[in-house]
Enzyme design. Sequence first.
Site, PDB file in Angstrom:
ATOM      1  N   GLY A  97     -10.996  10.360  27.243  1.00  0.00           N
ATOM      2  CA  GLY A  97      -9.564  10.601  27.392  1.00  0.00           C
ATOM      3  C   GLY A  97      -9.043  10.513  28.799  1.00  0.00           C
ATOM      4  N   VAL A 121      -6.441  20.426  34.385  1.00  0.00           N
ATOM      5  CA  VAL A 121      -6.120  21.694  35.037  1.00  0.00           C
ATOM      6  C   VAL A 121      -5.904  22.796  33.998  1.00  0.00           C
ATOM      7  CG1 VAL A 121      -5.215  20.618  37.133  1.00  0.00           C
ATOM      8  CG2 VAL A 121      -3.666  21.002  35.205  1.00  0.00           C
ATOM      9  N   CYS A 143      -1.043  31.017  47.646  1.00  0.00           N
ATOM     10  CA  CYS A 143       0.140  30.959  48.506  1.00  0.00           C
ATOM     11  C   CYS A 143       0.197  29.605  49.213  1.00  0.00           C
ATOM     12  CB  CYS A 143       0.089  32.100  49.520  1.00  0.00           C
ATOM     13  SG  CYS A 143       1.466  32.022  50.685  1.00  0.00           S
ATOM     14  N   GLN A 195     -11.014  16.417  34.927  1.00  0.00           N
ATOM     15  CA  GLN A 195      -9.844  16.243  35.800  1.00  0.00           C
ATOM     16  C   GLN A 195      -8.729  17.173  35.342  1.00  0.00           C
ATOM     17  OE1 GLN A 195      -9.169  11.679  36.376  1.00  0.00           O
ATOM     18  NE2 GLN A 195     -10.372  11.959  34.530  1.00  0.00           N
ATOM     19  N   PRO A 238      -8.512   6.035  22.490  1.00  0.00           N
ATOM     20  CA  PRO A 238      -7.909   5.076  21.545  1.00  0.00           C
ATOM     21  C   PRO A 238      -7.678   3.715  22.207  1.00  0.00           C
ATOM     22  CG  PRO A 238      -6.723   7.171  21.468  1.00  0.00           C
ATOM     23  CD  PRO A 238      -7.699   7.271  22.613  1.00  0.00           C
ATOM     24  N   SER A 286      -7.418   7.678  31.800  1.00  0.00           N
ATOM     25  CA  SER A 286      -6.990   6.307  32.094  1.00  0.00           C
ATOM     26  C   SER A 286      -7.785   5.737  33.260  1.00  0.00           C
ATOM     27  CB  SER A 286      -5.492   6.284  32.408  1.00  0.00           C
ATOM     28  OG  SER A 286      -5.212   7.204  33.436  1.00  0.00           O
ATOM     29  N   HIS A 297      -9.581  18.713  39.781  1.00  0.00           N
ATOM     30  CA  HIS A 297      -8.174  18.766  40.175  1.00  0.00           C
ATOM     31  C   HIS A 297      -7.604  20.185  40.139  1.00  0.00           C
ATOM     32  CE1 HIS A 297      -7.641  14.182  39.235  1.00  0.00           C
ATOM     33  NE2 HIS A 297      -8.228  14.411  40.389  1.00  0.00           N
TER      34      HIS A 297
HETATM   35  P1  OAD Z   1      -3.845  10.010  31.685  1.00  0.00           P
HETATM   36  O1  OAD Z   1      -2.606  10.535  31.036  1.00  0.00           O
HETATM   37  O2  OAD Z   1      -3.692   9.030  32.804  1.00  0.00           O
HETATM   38  O3  OAD Z   1      -4.741   9.324  30.595  1.00  0.00           O
HETATM   39  C1  OAD Z   1      -4.983   9.938  29.356  1.00  0.00           C
HETATM   40  C2  OAD Z   1      -5.812   9.006  28.538  1.00  0.00           C
HETATM   41  O4  OAD Z   1      -6.141   9.674  27.334  1.00  0.00           O
HETATM   42  C3  OAD Z   1      -5.108   7.707  28.157  1.00  0.00           C
HETATM   43  O5  OAD Z   1      -5.937   6.606  28.518  1.00  0.00           O
HETATM   44  C4  OAD Z   1      -4.962   7.794  26.629  1.00  0.00           C
HETATM   45  O6  OAD Z   1      -5.150   6.543  25.994  1.00  0.00           O
HETATM   46  C5  OAD Z   1      -6.107   8.748  26.287  1.00  0.00           C
HETATM   47  N1  OAD Z   1      -5.909   9.515  25.046  1.00  0.00           N
HETATM   48  C6  OAD Z   1      -4.758   9.900  24.444  1.00  0.00           C
HETATM   49  N2  OAD Z   1      -5.007  10.593  23.330  1.00  0.00           N
HETATM   50  C7  OAD Z   1      -6.359  10.661  23.209  1.00  0.00           C
HETATM   51  C8  OAD Z   1      -7.241  11.245  22.264  1.00  0.00           C
HETATM   52  N3  OAD Z   1      -6.786  11.913  21.187  1.00  0.00           N
HETATM   53  N4  OAD Z   1      -8.568  11.094  22.449  1.00  0.00           N
HETATM   54  C9  OAD Z   1      -9.054  10.425  23.525  1.00  0.00           C
HETATM   55  N5  OAD Z   1      -8.275   9.857  24.438  1.00  0.00           N
HETATM   56  C10 OAD Z   1      -6.937   9.972  24.302  1.00  0.00           C
HETATM   57  O7  OAD Z   1      -4.698  11.280  32.143  1.00  0.00           O
HETATM   58  P2  OAD Z   1      -5.900  11.379  33.194  1.00  0.00           P
HETATM   59  O8  OAD Z   1      -6.747  10.166  33.165  1.00  0.00           O
HETATM   60  O9  OAD Z   1      -6.526  12.695  32.984  1.00  0.00           O
HETATM   61  O10 OAD Z   1      -4.068  14.424  38.385  1.00  0.00           O
HETATM   62  O11 OAD Z   1      -5.097  11.398  34.548  1.00  0.00           O
HETATM   63  C11 OAD Z   1      -5.819  11.547  35.733  1.00  0.00           C
HETATM   64  C12 OAD Z   1      -5.054  12.399  36.695  1.00  0.00           C
HETATM   65  O12 OAD Z   1      -3.746  11.855  36.890  1.00  0.00           O
HETATM   66  C13 OAD Z   1      -4.785  13.809  36.214  1.00  0.00           C
HETATM   67  O13 OAD Z   1      -5.868  14.689  36.444  1.00  0.00           O
HETATM   68  C14 OAD Z   1      -3.604  14.192  37.049  1.00  0.00           C
HETATM   69  C15 OAD Z   1      -2.786  12.927  37.010  1.00  0.00           C
HETATM   70  O14 OAD Z   1      -2.060  12.683  38.124  1.00  0.00           O
HETATM   71  C16 OAD Z   1      -3.718  15.557  39.000  1.00  0.00           C
HETATM   72  O15 OAD Z   1      -3.075  16.434  38.471  1.00  0.00           O
HETATM   73  C17 OAD Z   1      -4.194  15.602  40.416  1.00  0.00           C
END
Ligand code: OAD
Length: 255
Positions: A194, A102, A126, A100, A221, A196, A118
């Site tokens: 990693g 970028v 553009c 997911q 975590p 949510s 994503h």
């Molecule tokens: P999140 O910020 O929602 O979640 C990140 C996760 O990583 C959390 O559950 C943390 O507990 C976990 N985390 C933090 N440090 C870590 C580590 N060292 N090892 C393993 N896990 C760790 O990010 P995403 O789930 O990627 O969308 O969010 C999904 C989407 O929401 C993104 O792609 C973005 C955002 O809106 C777009 O940009 C379209």
Amino acid sequence: MIPDALINAVRDARHIVIFTGAGVSAESGIPTFRDPLTGLWERFDAASLATPEAFRADPALVWGWYEWRRMKVLQAEPNPAHRAIVELARHVPHLTLVTQNVDDLHERAGSTDVLHLHGSLHQPRCFTCGKPPEEPLGTPDEPEGGRRLQPPQCERCGGHLRPGVVWFGESLPAYQLDAAFAAAKDCDVLISIGTSGFVYPAAEVPNLAWQAGAVVAHVNPLANISRGEREYALAGAAGETLPMLIERAFGRTGS
Ligand code: OAD
């Protein structure tokens, strides 16, 4: 603690899907979106930045914010979690990497054929005509987040360049999404790292794998599991947990 049943499933797998979110890049210093301490959306309201409406209303605010994030990525290096995924691909007959994220840290670690659900910070296009710029973007030089920055103009139509990411309300790239869903339905093991799991349809990928009978593990975590059967929570940082998992499954490795 990594359960033996998971180690054995990884060792015996024919096809593994790795599904990553912002947490896989956290140990490279890239802030995640929703972490209590570093979450990007804590400082900015997602709805006010990551939508086409927001860009239309205030292109400089949105472009400046994404350029700050691109700068963070350019300054970062892949971490042991990115490298462990490259290593794992050497041990299994077939590995599909779905992200997911970028950023390009998977590619810079050596992963190939990454399915970016994503989009990418590094492939602007553009906002008006959809075409990519003729010249790649230069290096952003603004160290502080949140600075307004006027987006460059499209050489062809004069419109604004926008980041090549998927915003809320926009469709995911069809090829990548179809390929990710197909891989999830085909795999024996899916390791989610990693994320949510709040943002759909991407968050459907681990669910599809589990429904199709795969073993599913979550490296985070804050990992917890809802189903129990064939599902494992590895509560820890990706950069520590993944190298450990690979060592347990395949012996000591170089990464
Ligand atoms: P999140 O910020 O929602 O979640 C990140 C996760 O990583 C959390 O559950 C943390 O507990 C976990 N985390 C933090 N440090 C870590 C580590 N060292 N090892 C393993 N896990 C760790 O990010 P995403 O789930 O990627 O969308 O969010 C999904 C989407 O929401 C993104 O792609 C973005 C955002 O809106 C777009 O940009 C379209």
